[in-house]
Write an enzyme that holds these catalytic residues in place. Structure first.
Site: not given
Ligand code: NAD
Length: 412
Positions: A187, A91, A103, A346, A67, A218
């Site tokens: 998340t 995880k 992944k 998920s 997964k 997000n």
């Molecule tokens: P996303 O693309 O929705 O949001 C990322 C945000 O980070 C954006 O607003 C972007 O502008 C900002 N960003 C990028 N570079 C930056 C910087 N240098 N400084 C500050 N902000 C910056 O992505 P997401 O889904 O929210 O995921 C963010 C992190 O969370 C990733 O590492 C992802 O692997 C992890 N994650 C997300 C989920 C999920 O369900 N969305 C689940 C597990 C882990």
């Protein structure tokens, strides 16, 4: 020379394996992905015929089907995808859901392509990987720069390729195609559940805190919104364009409205501007890192003033920074626990697809809370037993569960 992301996580798994006195044979098994798939995707994009390297690392299926998400990024390579796959295995074991770890990644800069191009790349990936994924085999999901639409294209292409309906092959789908209610906020909500449980267990109650959030996406924006509505004081937020802060605190929804309207984050609001580097070292109680990996490093960890760091992003803290935080008494609630709400919902989506019966939001939230609170309690018990950091405790717990499944199967 600095370690690669995969070497970093291997070190963490090895450390936990040593504490658990696992045999060298078991350690070798835990440190190696079970299957590595590499496919070149040939796609006729709007720029002409192009080849995009792609990867799927199936790290472990000892505890259940593989997964993990699929990332579209120009830096996606085998090392990064392997590190993220190993992280998924740990995880899923930490939150004790019956899934393994995997992944995927496509080496592409999605910002340089239009929607038609991205659809073609998504479909090519699903076609190439169709023999290796499946509802009982390997279940992909979205990750960085992929979303519910990407999953819809991949589901469609997979089902056309195999010739049957199989919605549970992929999660993070749009609701109309079998996605779960609550996946979009899972998340962040999961992270808030573990944070609150930590505060209850360690401080006896959840008092209002000063919170800084890096990454208004997000995960980060949803967390800021939930924490603000729960009575915490949001004092700083940022996205890739920079950040804003105010000692008095503010409603992150107002900043988000500006972002959505294409304005500067602080436009029309009485907020101070900060760079992303400055934001990370603002005075606060809780720093939520929800953007990218490698944000908290040896060169800035010393200046971090937060008391607790909640890792919603994957891999935001380097091992060197971890050592600094440990010596300063800063608590890190690590990614393999803090952001596991995403894979947990998920998992709920997969269960609902298999049952062909869908739950209401309240049911999803209650089940998510039960799993996250129980995971936090198990991690705290492990931390107490081994007198170590929360990150080490997570790895000890995850590796213990993985090695026990591997051993019961007689693989080692
Ligand atoms: P996303 O693309 O929705 O949001 C990322 C945000 O980070 C954006 O607003 C972007 O502008 C900002 N960003 C990028 N570079 C930056 C910087 N240098 N400084 C500050 N902000 C910056 O992505 P997401 O889904 O929210 O995921 C963010 C992190 O969370 C990733 O590492 C992802 O692997 C992890 N994650 C997300 C989920 C999920 O369900 N969305 C689940 C597990 C882990």
């Amino acid at each position: 020379m600095k370690n690669t992301p995969f070497e970093n996580i291997q070190k963490r798994i090895k450390k936990a394996s040593n504490i658990l006195n696992l045999s060298s044979e078991m350690q070798d098994f835990l440190l190696t992905p079970q299957v590595i798939l590499q496919k070149d995707l040939e796609v006729e994009t709007s720029k002409g015929l192009e080849v995009f390297p792609s990867y799927r690392v199936q790290y472990s299926n000892a505890r259940g089907p593989y997964k993990g998400g699929i990332r579209f990024h120009q830096d996606a390579d085998l090392d990064e995808v392997s590190a993220l796959a190993a992280g998924m295995a740990v995880k899923c074991a930490v939150v004790n859901i019956p899934l393994g770890g995997a992944k995927g990644g496509v080496t592409i800069n999605p910002k340089k392509y239009n929607q038609d191009d991205l659809e073609k790349v998504s479909r090519a990936f699903a076609r190439e990987m169709a023999p290796y994924i499946g509802v009982d085999q390997d279940i992909p999901a979205p990750d960085v720069y992929t979303n519910a639409q990407t999953m819809a294209w991949m589901l469609d292409e997979y089902e056309k390729t195999v010739g049957r309906s199989e919605p549970g092959v992929i999660t993070g789908k749009p609701i109309v195609l079998g996605g779960s209610i609550g996946r979009d906020i899972a998340t962040a909500q999961g992270g808030v559940f573990v944070l609150e449980e930590y505060l209850k267990k360690i401080e006896g109650s959840v008092q209002p805190k000063r919170v800084v959030v890096q990454g208004l996406g997000n995960a980060g924006y949803t967390a800021a919104d939930i924490l603000y509505k729960a009575g915490h004081n949001i004092v700083g937020v940022s996205d890739s364009s920079g950040g804003v802060w105010s000692e008095a605190g503010f409603d992150p929804g107002l900043v988000m409205k500006n972002k959505e309207a294409g304005k500067k984050l602080g436009e029309g609001l009485k907020l101070n501007s900060v760079t992303n580097e400055e934001l990370l070292v603002l005075p606060c109680d809780i720093l939520v890192v929800a953007a990218l990996d490698n944000q908290l490093r040896e060169d800035n960890a010393d200046r971090v003033k937060a008391k607790i760091i909640l890792e919603l992003a994957n891999g935001p803290t380097t091992p060197d920074a971890d050592t600094i935080f440990e010596s300063k008494g800063i608590v890190v609630i690590p990614d393999v626990l803090a952001n596991a709400g995403g894979v947990t919902v998920s998992y709920f989506e997969w269960v609902q697809n298999r049952q062909q019966y869908y739950w209401q939001l309240e049911e999803v939230q209650v089940k998510l809370q039960t799993i996250m609170v129980s995971a936090m309690d198990n991690v705290l018990q492990t931390q107490k037993k081994y007198i170590t950091s929360l990150r080490n405790a997570c790895y000890i717990l995850g590796v213990e569960r993985l090695s026990s499944a591997i051993s019961l199967r007689g693989r080692v």
